[in-house]
Each structure stands twice: as C-alpha cells, then as structure tokens.
Design a protein around this motif. Structure first.
Motif, PDB file in Angstrom:
ATOM      1  N   SER A  16      33.158  -1.823 -36.425  1.00  0.00           N
ATOM      2  CA  SER A  16      32.104  -1.102 -35.702  1.00  0.00           C
ATOM      3  C   SER A  16      30.784  -1.836 -35.785  1.00  0.00           C
ATOM      4  O   SER A  16      30.049  -1.915 -34.796  1.00  0.00           O
ATOM      5  CB  SER A  16      31.950   0.316 -36.259  1.00  0.00           C
ATOM      6  N   GLU A  17      30.470  -2.366 -36.963  1.00  0.00           N
ATOM      7  CA  GLU A  17      29.210  -3.089 -37.109  1.00  0.00           C
ATOM      8  C   GLU A  17      29.206  -4.358 -36.264  1.00  0.00           C
ATOM      9  O   GLU A  17      28.209  -4.673 -35.602  1.00  0.00           O
ATOM     10  CB  GLU A  17      28.934  -3.429 -38.573  1.00  0.00           C
ATOM     11  N   ARG A  68      28.893  -3.313 -32.609  1.00  0.00           N
ATOM     12  CA  ARG A  68      27.563  -2.749 -32.365  1.00  0.00           C
ATOM     13  C   ARG A  68      26.531  -3.869 -32.214  1.00  0.00           C
ATOM     14  O   ARG A  68      25.697  -3.856 -31.300  1.00  0.00           O
ATOM     15  CB  ARG A  68      27.165  -1.820 -33.516  1.00  0.00           C
TER      16      ARG A  68
END
Length: 125
Positions: free
Chosen positions: A54-55, A58
């Motif tokens: 996710s990081e 993102r």
C-alpha cells in the motif's frame, strides 16, 4: 514485460501468504504451525506485506508514476519470475522491476524516497 512493475499479492491471511510464498504449515498436535527461521519474529506476514504494498502504490500514485501491479498469488510462475528477477529464492512482495532490470524491495524503495533518489532507483532517470 516492459515498464515499471510492482510484484504484489492479493492474499491477506497468514495461511494464504504462506501458501503463496511456497511455505506450508505443519500439523503439530492438531494445530497448523508455520515454522519461522531462526532470528525471525512472529507476525502476520500478510498484514506487513499488504502495508508495504500500500505504501509503495500510494507513493507511486502520488508522484503520478505509472506502474503495473503483478499479483503473484494468481500464478506460481509469477512468484518464480519475481524471485528470479530479485536474485533471491525467498523474496517476498513487494518487489519493484523496470523492464528486465530489478530495482529493489520495499526497504530500498523507502530509502530512495527518503534520499530523494526515487527516479534513479526506479531506473526512470
């Protein structure tokens, strides 16, 4: 395959992650046990992997860098491809590749972001 790719997994639970990564729990006294390597810490690898993925996505989305997610949980050949490109038979997602060039794993990605060298890390510069 060409372009920037982020190898990921869509599975979330420990059992699914261990299966996806080629490790099988053992039956010990009626319980499923996933043996950890010496020095490793017990944790839900699935949630850590998902958090790291996710990081990465993102940050790439925020910088408007185009990439393709490659879900290794869909095909063992993709997992093997990821590990071959990473040069590590035990590599876990996320792994980042540009074309046939291995860029690095999550830790190297974060280091590049912190040092403002992401373009070079991704082999885009």
């Amino acid at each position: 395959m060409s372009g920037l790719r982020v190898y990921s997994t869509s599975v979330t639970g420990s059992r699914e992650v261990s299966a996806c990564l080629g490790r099988r729990p053992e039956r010990v006294g009626g319980l499923s046990v996933l043996r950890l390597a010496p020095g490793s810490r017990p944790h839900d690898g699935g949630s850590e992997i998902k958090s790291q993925q996710s990081e990465v996505t993102r940050i790439l989305d925020g910088k408007r860098i185009q990439y393709q997610l490659v879900d290794i949980s869909q095909d063992n050949a993709l997992r093997d491809e990821m590990r071959t490109l990473a040069g590590n038979p035990k590599a876990t997602p996320p792994q980042i590749v540009n074309g046939d060039h291995y860029c690095g794993d999550y830790e190297l990605f974060v280091e590049a972001v912190e040092q403002n060298t992401l373009q070079e890390f991704l082999k885009l510069a």
